[in-house]
Scaffold this motif. Structure first.
Motif, PDB file in Angstrom:
ATOM      1  N   TYR A 105      69.860 -15.817  -3.198  1.00  0.00           N
ATOM      2  CA  TYR A 105      70.945 -15.711  -4.382  1.00  0.00           C
ATOM      3  C   TYR A 105      72.255 -16.291  -4.305  1.00  0.00           C
ATOM      4  O   TYR A 105      72.793 -16.300  -3.233  1.00  0.00           O
ATOM      5  CB  TYR A 105      71.113 -14.065  -4.592  1.00  0.00           C
ATOM      6  N   TYR A 160      76.013 -16.099  -6.267  1.00  0.00           N
ATOM      7  CA  TYR A 160      76.883 -15.608  -7.005  1.00  0.00           C
ATOM      8  C   TYR A 160      78.070 -16.028  -7.281  1.00  0.00           C
ATOM      9  O   TYR A 160      78.517 -16.875  -6.489  1.00  0.00           O
ATOM     10  CB  TYR A 160      77.230 -14.005  -6.631  1.00  0.00           C
ATOM     11  N   GLN A 203      82.256 -14.877  -7.812  1.00  0.00           N
ATOM     12  CA  GLN A 203      83.069 -13.932  -7.963  1.00  0.00           C
ATOM     13  C   GLN A 203      84.550 -14.536  -8.115  1.00  0.00           C
ATOM     14  O   GLN A 203      85.022 -15.146  -7.380  1.00  0.00           O
ATOM     15  CB  GLN A 203      83.293 -13.308  -6.585  1.00  0.00           C
ATOM     16  N   GLN A 237      87.137  -9.565 -10.233  1.00  0.00           N
ATOM     17  CA  GLN A 237      85.972  -9.022 -10.910  1.00  0.00           C
ATOM     18  C   GLN A 237      84.885  -8.843  -9.762  1.00  0.00           C
ATOM     19  O   GLN A 237      84.839  -9.479  -8.464  1.00  0.00           O
ATOM     20  CB  GLN A 237      85.397 -10.078 -11.723  1.00  0.00           C
ATOM     21  N   GLY A 238      83.717  -8.361 -10.117  1.00  0.00           N
ATOM     22  CA  GLY A 238      82.660  -8.385  -9.467  1.00  0.00           C
ATOM     23  C   GLY A 238      81.729  -9.581  -9.221  1.00  0.00           C
ATOM     24  O   GLY A 238      81.939 -10.282 -10.138  1.00  0.00           O
ATOM     25  N   PRO A 239      80.773  -9.666  -8.452  1.00  0.00           N
ATOM     26  CA  PRO A 239      80.221 -10.787  -8.238  1.00  0.00           C
ATOM     27  C   PRO A 239      79.048 -11.090  -9.426  1.00  0.00           C
ATOM     28  O   PRO A 239      78.694  -9.953  -9.861  1.00  0.00           O
ATOM     29  CB  PRO A 239      79.137 -10.715  -6.876  1.00  0.00           C
ATOM     30  N   GLN A 294      68.776 -17.262  -8.822  1.00  0.00           N
ATOM     31  CA  GLN A 294      67.920 -16.489  -7.770  1.00  0.00           C
ATOM     32  C   GLN A 294      66.814 -17.271  -7.539  1.00  0.00           C
ATOM     33  O   GLN A 294      65.945 -17.864  -8.526  1.00  0.00           O
ATOM     34  CB  GLN A 294      67.512 -15.185  -8.353  1.00  0.00           C
ATOM     35  N   LEU A 318      79.510 -16.737  -3.531  1.00  0.00           N
ATOM     36  CA  LEU A 318      78.797 -15.938  -2.446  1.00  0.00           C
ATOM     37  C   LEU A 318      77.256 -16.354  -2.486  1.00  0.00           C
ATOM     38  O   LEU A 318      76.756 -16.324  -3.422  1.00  0.00           O
ATOM     39  CB  LEU A 318      79.038 -14.371  -2.868  1.00  0.00           C
ATOM     40  N   ARG A 353      61.405  -9.962  -3.109  1.00  0.00           N
ATOM     41  CA  ARG A 353      61.995  -9.360  -4.053  1.00  0.00           C
ATOM     42  C   ARG A 353      61.636  -7.635  -4.500  1.00  0.00           C
ATOM     43  O   ARG A 353      62.328  -7.106  -5.261  1.00  0.00           O
ATOM     44  CB  ARG A 353      61.104 -10.032  -5.477  1.00  0.00           C
ATOM     45  N   LEU A 354      60.872  -7.482  -3.263  1.00  0.00           N
ATOM     46  CA  LEU A 354      60.673  -5.847  -3.575  1.00  0.00           C
ATOM     47  C   LEU A 354      61.543  -5.063  -2.511  1.00  0.00           C
ATOM     48  O   LEU A 354      61.242  -3.870  -2.402  1.00  0.00           O
ATOM     49  CB  LEU A 354      59.157  -5.597  -3.150  1.00  0.00           C
ATOM     50  N   THR A 355      62.507  -5.855  -2.008  1.00  0.00           N
ATOM     51  CA  THR A 355      63.247  -5.247  -0.904  1.00  0.00           C
ATOM     52  C   THR A 355      64.728  -4.896  -1.630  1.00  0.00           C
ATOM     53  O   THR A 355      64.977  -5.631  -2.211  1.00  0.00           O
ATOM     54  CB  THR A 355      63.503  -6.092   0.183  1.00  0.00           C
ATOM     55  N   ASP A 356      65.270  -3.844  -1.378  1.00  0.00           N
ATOM     56  CA  ASP A 356      66.676  -3.255  -2.141  1.00  0.00           C
ATOM     57  C   ASP A 356      67.822  -4.141  -1.641  1.00  0.00           C
ATOM     58  O   ASP A 356      68.750  -3.845  -2.524  1.00  0.00           O
ATOM     59  CB  ASP A 356      66.521  -1.788  -1.930  1.00  0.00           C
ATOM     60  N   THR A 357      67.830  -4.294  -0.500  1.00  0.00           N
ATOM     61  CA  THR A 357      69.197  -4.789   0.343  1.00  0.00           C
ATOM     62  C   THR A 357      69.205  -6.122   0.323  1.00  0.00           C
ATOM     63  O   THR A 357      68.443  -6.801   0.700  1.00  0.00           O
ATOM     64  CB  THR A 357      69.195  -4.193   1.524  1.00  0.00           C
ATOM     65  N   GLN A 358      70.538  -6.576  -0.149  1.00  0.00           N
ATOM     66  CA  GLN A 358      70.935  -8.087  -0.369  1.00  0.00           C
ATOM     67  C   GLN A 358      71.998  -7.957   0.815  1.00  0.00           C
ATOM     68  O   GLN A 358      72.917  -7.436   0.794  1.00  0.00           O
ATOM     69  CB  GLN A 358      71.419  -8.328  -1.603  1.00  0.00           C
ATOM     70  N   PHE A 365      74.989 -10.510   2.237  1.00  0.00           N
ATOM     71  CA  PHE A 365      75.747 -11.587   1.846  1.00  0.00           C
ATOM     72  C   PHE A 365      76.356 -12.322   2.747  1.00  0.00           C
ATOM     73  O   PHE A 365      76.735 -11.872   3.810  1.00  0.00           O
ATOM     74  CB  PHE A 365      76.787 -10.706   0.988  1.00  0.00           C
TER      75      PHE A 365
END
Lengths: 110, 114
Positions: free
Chosen positions: B33, B35, B37, B41-43, B48, B91, B98-103, B105
């Motif tokens: 990914y 991003y 920022q 602000q947030g990213p 992707q 970032l 794609r099925l994994t929750d944690t990215q 950075f």
């Protein structure tokens, strides 16, 4: 904008106090995640709570989720100076696509 | 385990110039990914990749931004020409699939456009 909002925008506390941050999101989520960002370690994943969970704990962190109100809160207990950072919630509404909130800047004074 | 690597860490350019950022994800991570920022602000997700294919680039300003991940490993994000409002931290993140929750950075590239 789909970006969620966090409240407060900034928070200053003394070491040992608890810090609570709130997040309002806009989509129908699969899960909600919290991240911490500081200059030393960048953006780091803290905890994930799934849409069918109401509360989750990890060490000094406690996260709650209310899907009816589309809100979540992060509680840091017994804060330390090292907890000084910006904290972001991130809603996941499609598989692995995250929308980050605006963040809360936490300052913990020794 | 080595983390996500990005370079350069800082870049200052004048408006209308071009700039490129590089990212090397964690070994074995299929999803990458980019991003943006903006200060305070947030990213915001720009693009992707899943391996070397684009999954989502709906928020990428395609008239000036481009990205590629030719061999499904490292990636380059380019801005040409840059505008003042492109000043931000860029970032890069990766996840196992794609099925994994944690990215995870990288440290980011801070771009200043004068």
């Amino acid at each position: 904008s789909q970006q969620g909002e966090e409240d407060p925008q900034a928070l200053s506390i003394q070491e040992g106090e608890n810090a609570t941050m709130n997040c309002s999101y806009k989509t129908s989520i699969n899960n909600l995640q919290w991240y911490r960002q500081n200059s030393g370690r960048g953006l780091v994943h803290l905890i994930l709570i799934r849409s069918n969970e109401r509360e989750k704990h990890s060490g000094r962190l406690r996260v709650t989720l209310d899907t009816s109100k589309k809100s979540s809160s992060l509680l840091i207990t017994a804060s330390r100076a090292a907890d000084t950072a910006s904290y972001f919630c991130a809603e996941e509404f499609n598989t692995d696509k995250l929308i980050f909130g605006t963040g809360t800047r936490l300052q913990v004074f020794p | 385990e080595a983390g996500v690597a990005q370079s350069p860490r800082y870049k200052i350019i004048e408006k209308r110039q071009s700039v490129a950022f590089w990212c090397n994800p964690i070994s074995g991570h299929a999803t990458l990914y980019w991003y943006q920022q903006i200060l305070g602000q947030g990213p915001k997700l720009l693009i992707q990749f899943q391996n070397n294919g684009v999954v989502d680039d709906s928020q990428l300003p395609k008239d000036r931004f481009s990205a590629e991940r030719l061999k499904g490993v490292d990636s380059t994000l380019k801005i040409q020409p840059a505008k003042l409002e492109d000043s931000a931290v860029y970032l890069c993140a990766s996840s196992l699939s794609r099925l994994t929750d944690t990215q995870y950075f990288g440290p980011g590239t801070r771009l200043t456009v004068l």
